[in-house]
Design an enzyme around this catalytic site. Sequence first.
Site, PDB file in Angstrom:
ATOM      1  CD  GLU A 162      -2.804  -1.266   2.420  1.00 26.07           C
ATOM      2  OE1 GLU A 162      -3.608  -2.208   2.486  1.00 26.07           O
ATOM      3  OE2 GLU A 162      -2.723  -0.371   3.303  1.00 26.07           O
ATOM      4  CB  CYS A 176       3.295   7.707   2.690  1.00 24.66           C
ATOM      5  SG  CYS A 176       3.773   6.612   4.042  1.00 24.66           S
ATOM      6  CB  CYS A 183       6.758  -4.360   9.513  1.00 22.65           C
ATOM      7  SG  CYS A 183       8.086  -3.502  10.419  1.00 22.65           S
ATOM      8  CB  CYS A 187       5.721  -1.212  16.519  1.00 26.53           C
ATOM      9  SG  CYS A 187       7.470  -0.845  16.186  1.00 26.53           S
ATOM     10  CB  CYS A 190       2.513  -0.542  13.909  1.00 22.55           C
ATOM     11  SG  CYS A 190       2.659  -0.397  12.114  1.00 22.55           S
ATOM     12  CB  CYS A 407       0.659   7.415  11.077  1.00 13.59           C
ATOM     13  SG  CYS A 407       2.142   6.885  11.923  1.00 13.59           S
TER      14      CYS A 407
END
Length: 435
Positions: A162, A176, A183, A187, A190, A407
Amino acid sequence: MVLIRINYNLLRMASISIHQSPIHLFSNSTHFLHRLSISSSSAATCLSASSSSFSTVCSPDKRISRYENTKAVLKGMTYTEFEKWVSSHGYRPGQALMLWKCLYGDNIWAHSVEDLEGLNKDFKKMLSKQAEFTVLKMKDILTATDGTRKILFTLEDGLVIETVVIPNEKGRTTVCVSSQVGCAMNCQFCFTGRMGLKRNLSAAEIVEQAVFARRLLTSEVGSIANVVFMGMGEPLQNIDNVIKAVDIMVHDQGLHISPRKITVSTSGLVPQLKRFLRESNCALAVSLNATTDVARNWIMPINRKYNLSLLLETLREELKSKHKYKVLFEYVLLAGVNDSIEDAKRLIDLVQGIPCKINLITFNPHSGSKFKPTSDEKMIEFRNILAEGGCVVLLRPSRGDDQMAACGQLGNPGEIQAPLLRVPAQFQAALEAAL
């Protein structure tokens, strides 16, 4: 026998570096932290063996294929590599520059031979046989109420990434970009981290996100001149391809994006951070998000390997040699976790001696999250304490959250997800109150 051995090594390397399932990635914290020390560049090592009719190729700029006629991926080359490749096929450097401009400049952003302008027929015929123009396929574009666009791209292997385009009333539209599929950092706040790491993106897959954004949306949102590596993934775990992609983006005859308008974000991989600061003039953003190791160990497990003291001392030392350079600290405010007055005061002390700006970010909720956003009033109070302490501080408004484009909201974790970590006792009551 040689070919069999090389294929086996290639598969073994891939499984160690980037293709392990989330179950293996996060089966225990020791293994997780050990993986972070493995260089992501090992997955891009080229192993090849060839006979008169058969070869195996592993390169960030070429598809993995069994056949010698593998097409070169144009957007995976720096200009120096690009010029050499064109010359190797018998064409002059001037033709290379014209082709480069067709790919990245002159408002063409070519996706095929049919898009090329001003090139001779023989050159175009060679390109149709020897070159690959695109590595991404657009799957969908979602538009949020504030005008933010989220573009979904399908990769050649069927995985999806994305990319977000954020319009700005002052004409500073930002794209972005993602640097990985998923990932590995896990975290806790996230959504992308729930996916685990599927694989790194090649330089071409990174660059083409910016090219696609300009091709698709320039007429609607105006010039797209800012790039932030804040999409899916930890950019510095894929540092070789990120640095190469940046080199392509800043070329003055192509996308011509100023290094000052490219920001690469990291959760705090210290060795790669050092390398980035020494090799790149682009801006660096560090996701801090906590003022104690206890809190950061929980919400950002990378802190167990590179703690706050090591991370911040590294920045102090490295920035001494960079003139007029400021790092951007990103700080996602989580209600009851890292948004107290004491946190604000500790943050002032932590960043002393580091040329920096602090970006306060609203937490953007997603399914399965334990956290809640800090209230606007408390965010303002937090900001004011930092400002009074001499910090340069900004409040970043949430953009695109109604389309999961804000975010921390990118990605699709699926059924197999990275584990949620145990909540430290001192935060349990605060977290329950926030819920």
